[in-house]
Design a protein around this motif. Structure first.
Motif, PDB file in Angstrom:
ATOM      1  N   ARG A  91       0.837  -1.212   0.000  1.00  0.00           N
ATOM      2  CA  ARG A  91       0.000   0.000   0.000  1.00  0.00           C
ATOM      3  C   ARG A  91       0.868   1.257   0.000  1.00  0.00           C
ATOM      4  O   ARG A  91       0.646   2.192   0.768  1.00  0.00           O
ATOM      5  CB  ARG A  91      -0.924   0.021   1.216  1.00  0.00           C
ATOM      6  CG  ARG A  91      -2.065  -0.982   1.165  1.00  0.00           C
ATOM      7  CD  ARG A  91      -3.056  -0.690   2.269  1.00  0.00           C
ATOM      8  NE  ARG A  91      -4.214  -1.574   2.211  1.00  0.00           N
ATOM      9  CZ  ARG A  91      -5.308  -1.413   2.945  1.00  0.00           C
ATOM     10  NH1 ARG A  91      -5.385  -0.397   3.778  1.00  0.00           N
ATOM     11  NH2 ARG A  91      -6.321  -2.248   2.841  1.00  0.00           N
ATOM     12  N   THR A  92       1.843   1.253  -0.856  1.00  0.00           N
ATOM     13  CA  THR A  92       2.757   2.377  -0.910  1.00  0.00           C
ATOM     14  C   THR A  92       2.856   2.912  -2.340  1.00  0.00           C
ATOM     15  O   THR A  92       2.756   2.148  -3.303  1.00  0.00           O
ATOM     16  CB  THR A  92       4.160   1.963  -0.423  1.00  0.00           C
ATOM     17  OG1 THR A  92       5.001   3.110  -0.356  1.00  0.00           O
ATOM     18  CG2 THR A  92       4.793   0.944  -1.351  1.00  0.00           C
ATOM     19  N   THR A  93       3.022   4.210  -2.465  1.00  0.00           N
ATOM     20  CA  THR A  93       3.162   4.833  -3.779  1.00  0.00           C
ATOM     21  C   THR A  93       4.592   4.654  -4.281  1.00  0.00           C
ATOM     22  O   THR A  93       5.554   4.851  -3.539  1.00  0.00           O
ATOM     23  CB  THR A  93       2.841   6.333  -3.689  1.00  0.00           C
ATOM     24  OG1 THR A  93       1.488   6.482  -3.281  1.00  0.00           O
ATOM     25  CG2 THR A  93       3.033   7.010  -5.041  1.00  0.00           C
ATOM     26  N   VAL A 123       0.029   4.271  -7.807  1.00  0.00           N
ATOM     27  CA  VAL A 123      -0.636   4.700  -6.576  1.00  0.00           C
ATOM     28  C   VAL A 123      -1.631   3.615  -6.153  1.00  0.00           C
ATOM     29  O   VAL A 123      -2.495   3.226  -6.944  1.00  0.00           O
ATOM     30  CB  VAL A 123      -1.379   6.032  -6.792  1.00  0.00           C
ATOM     31  CG1 VAL A 123      -2.007   6.494  -5.487  1.00  0.00           C
ATOM     32  CG2 VAL A 123      -0.426   7.088  -7.332  1.00  0.00           C
ATOM     33  N   ASN A 129      -7.001   2.459   6.562  1.00  0.00           N
ATOM     34  CA  ASN A 129      -5.582   2.699   6.793  1.00  0.00           C
ATOM     35  C   ASN A 129      -4.867   1.497   7.387  1.00  0.00           C
ATOM     36  O   ASN A 129      -3.681   1.568   7.703  1.00  0.00           O
ATOM     37  CB  ASN A 129      -5.410   3.888   7.752  1.00  0.00           C
ATOM     38  CG  ASN A 129      -5.962   5.167   7.150  1.00  0.00           C
ATOM     39  OD1 ASN A 129      -5.757   5.438   5.985  1.00  0.00           O
ATOM     40  ND2 ASN A 129      -6.678   5.941   7.964  1.00  0.00           N
ATOM     41  N   GLU A 153       1.622  14.032  -7.800  1.00  0.00           N
ATOM     42  CA  GLU A 153       1.455  13.003  -6.772  1.00  0.00           C
ATOM     43  C   GLU A 153       0.256  13.316  -5.883  1.00  0.00           C
ATOM     44  O   GLU A 153      -0.530  12.422  -5.542  1.00  0.00           O
ATOM     45  CB  GLU A 153       2.714  12.890  -5.919  1.00  0.00           C
ATOM     46  CG  GLU A 153       3.851  12.140  -6.580  1.00  0.00           C
ATOM     47  CD  GLU A 153       4.897  11.698  -5.575  1.00  0.00           C
ATOM     48  OE1 GLU A 153       4.541  10.947  -4.636  1.00  0.00           O
ATOM     49  OE2 GLU A 153       6.059  12.110  -5.721  1.00  0.00           O
ATOM     50  N   HIS A 157      -3.146  10.998  -5.582  1.00  0.00           N
ATOM     51  CA  HIS A 157      -3.629  10.421  -4.319  1.00  0.00           C
ATOM     52  C   HIS A 157      -5.096  10.763  -4.088  1.00  0.00           C
ATOM     53  O   HIS A 157      -5.864   9.918  -3.606  1.00  0.00           O
ATOM     54  CB  HIS A 157      -2.779  10.915  -3.150  1.00  0.00           C
ATOM     55  CG  HIS A 157      -1.506  10.149  -2.971  1.00  0.00           C
ATOM     56  ND1 HIS A 157      -1.453   8.910  -2.386  1.00  0.00           N
ATOM     57  CD2 HIS A 157      -0.230  10.441  -3.335  1.00  0.00           C
ATOM     58  CE1 HIS A 157      -0.217   8.466  -2.369  1.00  0.00           C
ATOM     59  NE2 HIS A 157       0.557   9.379  -2.942  1.00  0.00           N
ATOM     60  N   ALA A 160      -6.979   8.575  -6.455  1.00  0.00           N
ATOM     61  CA  ALA A 160      -6.957   7.194  -5.985  1.00  0.00           C
ATOM     62  C   ALA A 160      -7.947   6.979  -4.846  1.00  0.00           C
ATOM     63  O   ALA A 160      -8.595   5.933  -4.759  1.00  0.00           O
ATOM     64  CB  ALA A 160      -5.551   6.813  -5.537  1.00  0.00           C
ATOM     65  N   ARG A 161      -8.065   7.972  -3.976  1.00  0.00           N
ATOM     66  CA  ARG A 161      -9.006   7.849  -2.865  1.00  0.00           C
ATOM     67  C   ARG A 161     -10.442   7.795  -3.371  1.00  0.00           C
ATOM     68  O   ARG A 161     -11.237   6.951  -2.935  1.00  0.00           O
ATOM     69  CB  ARG A 161      -8.831   9.047  -1.914  1.00  0.00           C
ATOM     70  CG  ARG A 161      -9.713   8.979  -0.675  1.00  0.00           C
ATOM     71  CD  ARG A 161      -9.433   7.750   0.150  1.00  0.00           C
ATOM     72  NE  ARG A 161     -10.204   7.740   1.380  1.00  0.00           N
ATOM     73  CZ  ARG A 161     -10.344   6.680   2.149  1.00  0.00           C
ATOM     74  NH1 ARG A 161      -9.762   5.542   1.827  1.00  0.00           N
ATOM     75  NH2 ARG A 161     -11.069   6.740   3.251  1.00  0.00           N
TER      76      ARG A 161
END
Length: 234
Positions: A91-93, A123, A129, A153, A157, A160-161
């Motif tokens: 779960r990291t960009t 992403v 979380n 970036e 994000h 992506a959310r």
């Protein structure tokens, strides 16, 4: 496929309208199509794609704006190696400023560079979380080196959310719809058995369940076979 034509693609109003588009999308496929089309206009990328992950299975390529993206995704999914795999798992960009000099995945990066892609931004699409696998990855690609800055970036994000929530909602609705269809199908099959063998509902369901267990076939599939052929599996 949704199309977006906004004068200021990074405004709050833009994302509000995107949220409406995603909410109105009839299914997962339409949802991710809207996401990748929006990414092309809101971000400094030439290609975009989404790969989704289901528990117990490998990631699936569900939307691409160009066959190049499908190639980039498949090279990673088939080998379980690359930035997309790490983004899904951790779960990291992941940002690759230049595939010609990045040494984290040298073999993959060299092949991607041959395709004409220099910058990569992966992403994760995730709900919540906590730890665990993400829902998927939004992959952004550019033929220019160092194409993605901090603003890109940040926007990625936010996108992506929005996409994560929309995909999770679309998946839930599809699952619920499938469950309703399955119940209707089992009910039809039970009705056939009740009429043919003069049994009550409990007995009809027991018959379907027994055939499901004996043939190692899903109950829904046994019911479908009975409705379609008026015969139970051998």
């Amino acid at each position: 496929m949704a199309e977006f034509e906004f004068a200021v693609p990074t405004s709050a109003d833009t994302f509000a309208r995107l949220a409406v588009e995603l909410h109105d999308a009839p299914g997962v496929e339409e949802t991710v199509d809207a996401v990748v089309q929006f990414a092309l206009q809101a971000l400094n990328c030439t290609y975009a794609g989404v790969a989704l992950h289901s528990r117990g299975s490998r990631a699936n390529i569900v939307a691409v704006t160009d066959p190049i993206v499908a190639d980039i995704f498949e090279r990673q999914i088939s080998t379980a190696n690359g930035p997309l795999v790490v983004a899904l798992r951790d779960r990291t960009t992941i940002l690759i400023r230049d595939t010609k000099v990045d040494d984290r995945w040298p073999e993959w990066a060299a092949k991607v560079a041959e395709l004409g892609v220099r910058s990569v931004l992966d992403v994760p699409l995730a709900i919540g979380n906590g730890a665990g696998p993400s829902v998927g990855v939004l992959g952004l690609y550019s033929p220019d080196a160092d194409a993605f800055g901090q603003d890109d970036e940040a926007i990625a994000h936010i996108l992506a959310r929005h996409a994560s929530i929309a995909v999770a909602s679309a998946r839930h609705e599809e699952t619920m719809a499938q469950a309703v269809d399955a119940r209707k199908l089992v009910g039809q099959a039970m009705g056939i058995l009740m009429e043919r063998f003069d049994v009550d509902g409990d007995r009809a369901f027991a018959i379907l369940k027994r055939y499901s267990q004996d043939t190692n076939t899903k109950l829904r599939d046994v019911a479908q076979r009975l409705v379609d052929t008026r015969k139970l599996p051998h």
